[in-house]
Design a protein around this motif. Structure first.
Motif, mmCIF file in Angstrom:
data_model
loop_
_atom_site.group_PDB
_atom_site.id
_atom_site.type_symbol
_atom_site.label_atom_id
_atom_site.label_comp_id
_atom_site.label_asym_id
_atom_site.label_seq_id
_atom_site.Cartn_x
_atom_site.Cartn_y
_atom_site.Cartn_z
ATOM 1 N N HIS A 37 39.485 61.946 -10.780
ATOM 2 C CA HIS A 37 38.085 62.103 -11.193
ATOM 3 C C HIS A 37 37.548 63.488 -10.856
ATOM 4 C CE1 HIS A 37 38.467 57.758 -11.615
ATOM 5 N NE2 HIS A 37 37.474 57.870 -12.484
ATOM 6 N N ALA A 38 38.049 64.062 -9.779
ATOM 7 C CA ALA A 38 37.680 65.448 -9.472
ATOM 8 C C ALA A 38 38.193 66.386 -10.558
ATOM 9 C CB ALA A 38 38.234 65.849 -8.113
ATOM 10 N N ASP A 39 39.407 66.160 -11.028
ATOM 11 C CA ASP A 39 39.980 66.987 -12.088
ATOM 12 C C ASP A 39 39.173 66.851 -13.379
ATOM 13 O OD1 ASP A 39 41.975 67.738 -10.317
ATOM 14 O OD2 ASP A 39 43.466 66.351 -11.136
ATOM 15 N N ALA A 40 38.772 65.614 -13.703
ATOM 16 C CA ALA A 40 37.992 65.387 -14.921
ATOM 17 C C ALA A 40 36.628 66.067 -14.831
ATOM 18 C CB ALA A 40 37.824 63.886 -15.158
ATOM 19 N N ALA A 41 36.008 66.007 -13.659
ATOM 20 C CA ALA A 41 34.701 66.638 -13.474
ATOM 21 C C ALA A 41 34.808 68.161 -13.586
ATOM 22 C CB ALA A 41 34.120 66.241 -12.126
ATOM 23 N N LYS A 42 35.886 68.701 -13.030
ATOM 24 C CA LYS A 42 36.097 70.146 -13.115
ATOM 25 C C LYS A 42 36.262 70.579 -14.569
ATOM 26 C CE LYS A 42 38.973 73.837 -11.183
ATOM 27 N NZ LYS A 42 40.117 74.155 -10.283
ATOM 28 N N LYS A 43 36.986 69.795 -15.322
ATOM 29 C CA LYS A 43 37.195 70.114 -16.739
ATOM 30 C C LYS A 43 35.883 70.063 -17.518
ATOM 31 C CE LYS A 43 40.006 68.715 -20.716
ATOM 32 N NZ LYS A 43 41.040 67.754 -21.214
ATOM 33 N N ALA A 44 35.029 69.093 -17.190
ATOM 34 C CA ALA A 44 33.743 68.946 -17.877
ATOM 35 C C ALA A 44 32.681 69.879 -17.309
ATOM 36 C CB ALA A 44 33.259 67.501 -17.763
ATOM 37 N N ASN A 45 32.963 70.495 -16.163
ATOM 38 C CA ASN A 45 32.020 71.363 -15.463
ATOM 39 C C ASN A 45 30.720 70.623 -15.136
ATOM 40 O OD1 ASN A 45 31.311 73.804 -14.206
ATOM 41 N ND2 ASN A 45 30.157 74.472 -16.012
ATOM 42 N N LYS A 46 30.890 69.405 -14.615
ATOM 43 C CA LYS A 46 29.745 68.606 -14.185
ATOM 44 C C LYS A 46 30.037 68.016 -12.805
ATOM 45 C CE LYS A 46 27.961 67.214 -18.735
ATOM 46 N NZ LYS A 46 27.584 66.051 -19.602
ATOM 47 N N PRO A 47 28.999 67.684 -12.039
ATOM 48 C CA PRO A 47 29.232 67.053 -10.744
ATOM 49 C C PRO A 47 29.787 65.643 -10.907
ATOM 50 C CG PRO A 47 26.978 67.922 -10.910
ATOM 51 C CD PRO A 47 27.562 67.920 -12.285
ATOM 52 N N VAL A 48 30.414 65.164 -9.837
ATOM 53 C CA VAL A 48 30.894 63.785 -9.811
ATOM 54 C C VAL A 48 30.547 63.189 -8.458
ATOM 55 C CG1 VAL A 48 33.213 64.342 -8.944
ATOM 56 C CG2 VAL A 48 32.865 62.283 -10.308
#
Length: 425
Positions: free
Chosen positions: A322-333
């Motif tokens: 989920h950290a990787d997905a958030a980084k890709k979307a450039n949004k907080p998680v």
């Protein structure tokens, strides 16, 4: 010329972000890339879940709870903005003092904004601000508990329908939006609201099964998230919005495991739940991602003595994904809910889960759930609803609550709160 173009682009982006920040009212939380901000300053936190706060009948106990949260470094609390009952439950609710906001007797619910209704939520919102705490408020529940989606389905469409009609039946959508509008308009000017949450743990199925129109790739939930986030944004242009989802992925590459010589497709990755975390996080009006961890309950076939599979290691993978997905979307998680039963299981896994969430720059870490002792209403003993009760002054405990006298666990989160506070100091 090339330099000038780059300079102009950088200036434009800077101007857009500055304009966004200047438009946010004082004290409101917002986002800047993968970080949260309040008043232009980065804001990372350790928070807590407390669905039962608005269910307390004593203002003194509400205040005592927030005071203990503040002492533990809690900055954001997630709670229910829903409590609905059937009309047949009304007499019992009045007798027991149960908090309720909606009463269903027909295809239209009736609002209770009185002292046993939304005025209790008012006090929670007000008191949170007094202690420097903000609230994530969920609009409804995927599950039947405290009057979730199934009440809308049963009263509006009648018996025999599948769970997913909640997302597609226009009468239900309209009724849901009427309630959302009531809550948003009531608190839209309050800086004590951190974010609005469309639903707690939306899935294709709930206490009712899923239907054929909510399957992997149907995007039923994605479409609903998009419509409802746009609806809320039209009502409130300043508060953040999130899904409240568990973070299920829809990966095209199969993920699964063998059990009893049978290949089992993994529900958390195959889209069957209805979510597509990567795709949902791209929605314009979804400001940050949420996900939950309940590995013991999700993988009962794998979690047994002697297995080489562990809840701790699985949770670490889930956090990183989920950290990787958030980084890709450039949004907080936010790691919005997580829980393990058994004290030894908690002390084994939680330190490593929290440490990885901190290292991967999660905007928030919120265990399920906050526990407090010393509550005094009804002599410290009161059945609320279901099995939820105050017992000897302790808040409701489903086996996952963390209390201050559990020193090791308490320190895991208070120390993490200090780390989060120091990240941008």
């Amino acid at each position: 010329m090339r330099f000038s173009l780059v300079y102009l682009l950088v200036s434009l982006v800077t101007f857009i972000f500055a304009k966004k920040a200047s438009n946010v009212p004082k004290g409101f939380a917002t986002t800047q890339g993968r970080n949260f901000e309040v008043d232009g300053k980065p804001f990372a936190f350790v928070g807590a879940n407390s669905y039962w706060l608005p269910l307390l009948t004593s203002k003194e106990d509400v205040e005592a709870t927030f005071k203990e949260m503040q002492a533990g470094g809690v900055k954001v609390v997630r709670t229910w903005g829903f409590n609905a009952i059937n009309g047949s439950e009304l007499a019992g609710a009045l007798q027991s003092g149960l908090t309720y906001y909606q009463v269903w007797n027909s295809t239209e619910w009736v609002l209770n904004d009185g002292p046993q209704g939304l005025q209790r939520l008012d006090y929670v919102v007000e008191t949170a601000g007094k202690y420097g705490i903000k609230l994530i408020v969920a609009f409804t529940n995927n599950w039947v508990g405290y009057g979730g989606t199934e009440l809308y389905i049963n009263w509006i469409t009648g018996a025999g329908k599948t769970h997913d009609v909640f997302y597609t039946d226009r009468r239900i959508v309209s009724s849901y939006q009427r309630y959302v509008q009531t809550i948003v308009n009531r608190y839209k000017h309050s800086p004590n609201i951190f974010a609005w949450e469309l639903m707690n743990e939306a899935r294709c199925s709930g206490d009712l099964p899923a239907g054929p129109n909510c399957v992997p790739g149907s995007n039923t939930l994605h479409t609903w998230y998009q419509e409802q986030s746009e609806f809320v944004r039209d009502l409130d242009s300043h508060h953040m919005i999130t899904t409240g989802g568990e973070g299920h992925f829809y990966w095209k590459t199969p993920v699964g495991y063998w059990w009893n010589n049978t290949w089992i497709s993994d529900y958390n990755y195959n889209g069957q739940a209805g979510e597509d975390f990567d795709l949902d996080l791209q929605l314009e009006n979804i400001d940050f991602g949420t996900y939950h961890i309940y590995a013991q309950y999700w993988y009962p076939l794998l979690d047994f003595p002697g297995s080489n599979w562990t809840t701790k290691s699985w949770g670490l993978e889930w956090i990183q994904q989920h950290a990787d997905a958030a980084k890709k979307a450039n949004k907080p998680v936010i790691l919005e809910e997580f829980g393990l039963s058994g004290y030894d299981n908690k002390t084994d896994a939680y330190p490593e889960w929290v440490d990885l969430a901190l290292k991967t720059e999660h905007g928030g870490i919120m265990p399920w759930q906050f526990g407090v002792n010393g509550l005094k209403e009804s002599g410290g003993n009161r059945l609320i609803k279901y099995a939820d009760a105050l017992i000897d002054g302790a808040s409701p405990d489903d086996g996952l609550a963390i209390y201050r006298n559990q020193t090791f666990l308490w320190n895991v989160f208070t120390n993490a709160a200090k780390v989060q506070a120091s990240r941008f100091s």
